[in-house]
Each structure stands twice: as structure tokens, then as C-alpha cells.
Enzyme design. Sequence first.
Site, PDB file in Angstrom:
ATOM      1  N   GLY A 194      -3.203  29.325  11.442  1.00 23.01           N
ATOM      2  CA  GLY A 194      -2.044  29.350  12.326  1.00 23.01           C
ATOM      3  C   GLY A 194      -1.062  28.217  12.102  1.00 23.01           C
ATOM      4  CG  ASP A 195       0.329  23.824  12.301  1.00 26.33           C
ATOM      5  OD1 ASP A 195       1.228  23.989  11.450  1.00 26.33           O
ATOM      6  OD2 ASP A 195       0.236  22.794  12.991  1.00 26.33           O
ATOM      7  CE1 TYR A 196      -5.534  25.944   5.239  1.00 23.38           C
ATOM      8  CE2 TYR A 196      -3.931  26.354   3.516  1.00 23.38           C
ATOM      9  CZ  TYR A 196      -5.200  26.000   3.903  1.00 23.38           C
ATOM     10  OH  TYR A 196      -6.149  25.689   2.952  1.00 23.38           O
ATOM     11  CB  CYS A 197       0.764  21.860   7.568  1.00 18.42           C
ATOM     12  SG  CYS A 197       0.221  21.205   9.150  1.00 18.42           S
TER      13      CYS A 197
END
Length: 271
Positions: A194-197
Amino acid sequence: MVQRLSLTSWVSSMQRKKIDLVLNDFPKELHPFLENKTLYDSSCSELAKTYLLKGEESLYLKVEKMGRLLREAELTKFFHKHRLASEVVFYKTIDEHDYLITREIKGEDGINKIHLDNPKQLAKVYGESLRLIHELPTDNCPFPNRMSEMIHEAELNLEMKKIDKIFLPEPIATITDRFNQLKHLSTDEVVLHGDYCLPNIILNDFKLKGFVDLGSGGVGDRHWDLFWGVWTLQFNLKTDKYKNIFLDAYGLEHIDNDKMDLCRLISGLIE
């Protein structure tokens, strides 16, 4: 609404500032976890306060407004069952705030200098690690309609002309036509981070140890994480030359360019 982290959080590699621990600044339910700990402010977002509780067993404490950490708590538990995230040891809403405590994952995040100095190896491990998430069984994932949620939010914001020009520099008419053309391609088929950083992956000697900040995940379209994986590599490495290493390590056979563009459009239309 699930909120995306600010850009500043994508350039903050586990920064820690030692602060005085005053037990009475925290609810009594948290005191057993705080006792005999050294407290560090490790916040990298204006949306939440994050503390490292350093001791014989180190923990992370995250504090947010009421209800904001429920999703992260549930998804962290789900990922932990599959050995891809830390253990949740405490979650409760107290006096209009959420408190989430997890065990520390030993390692360094993806924008630690040791990783950025080896970009080819980083991009490869980053792609391989994403495949591990997307191969998880979707059964029992607590949020099964993540992509549908984002499409709905994007539609509402497009109607109100709430657009992020960083991602969508083109005219609004072009954005509208392209979004309406592509939105039917969206599917809910894999578990998403979902927030693949890069700050949200923890490595030790380039071996995956786990993922953090899972509050934007659920079941959705793999291209959401792929888009953000490409974006964060370019953002943090200041070049797009490692994009193909990342995508090849993930599996080029899974890439659909129209779906990647749809995720760019959604990124510019949700908060």
C-alpha cells in the site's frame, strides 16, 4: 480515509532524536512498555508520532488520532503471521488517540546509505521482496477491497478537481478522459503493501527482514505497489536507470503499462 505519507518521509532514514522520557506524558496502560527504556523520537511524517523505545527488548510506539492506526495494526498482524512484519504487542484507543506498539525489526531501511550506495543490488532485492508480498494468500486479509476504495476516492476528488500536479501535470480534461478509459482495468487480486517505498522495507546485509508502515494496504491491484516501487527508486536514487532491474526482479510478465498509468492517475487523485 487512508492517507499517504508525505514526500519528506521518503527521504528520512530512521532518524532518531533522544528525548527525555516522562511516564506521565503517556497513558498508564503504556507504562509497562516504557519503563527502563531510552526514548527516541523517530517520526518521519507529520501524520503520526513514532518513538523508538530502546532497551533490552526494543519496541516502536506509534501515536495517531483515534481510528487512524486500526488498519495498520490489523495488517501488521496479518503480515506477521506470514513472517513479513513485526509482532504487534499492544494496540488500543485511549482518550481519542490510537497507540500501536510493535517489536523492533533488526536492520536498516531501504534508504540507509549502505543500500543507496549499492543501487543495483537494492533494486533487485526490492523487486524480489515485493513478489513475496504479492504471493501471500488473500484469504483472511482484513481489507479485501483496497483498489475499489481508491477508485471511489479518486472519482470523488476528480469531480472536485482535487489534483496533485506532481503526478498529473496534464490538463484536467486529459486526466478525466484517461482515468475513465482505464479505471475498469483495476482489480482486487493480490495483497498490497500500500505504501511500497524504500523507507518501509527493512534489510540486513541486503536480506529482507520485514516491512513497516502497512496502514495503506489490503487486497488490490499489484500495479499500485509496482508504480510506487518505481517512483521511490527514482525519487531516492535521483535516476530512473534502476527501474528495469526492479521490474525484472519482480517479473516483467506481470507488468501492464495501462494499469501502471492508471495507478499514476489514482496517485494524483487521492490524499
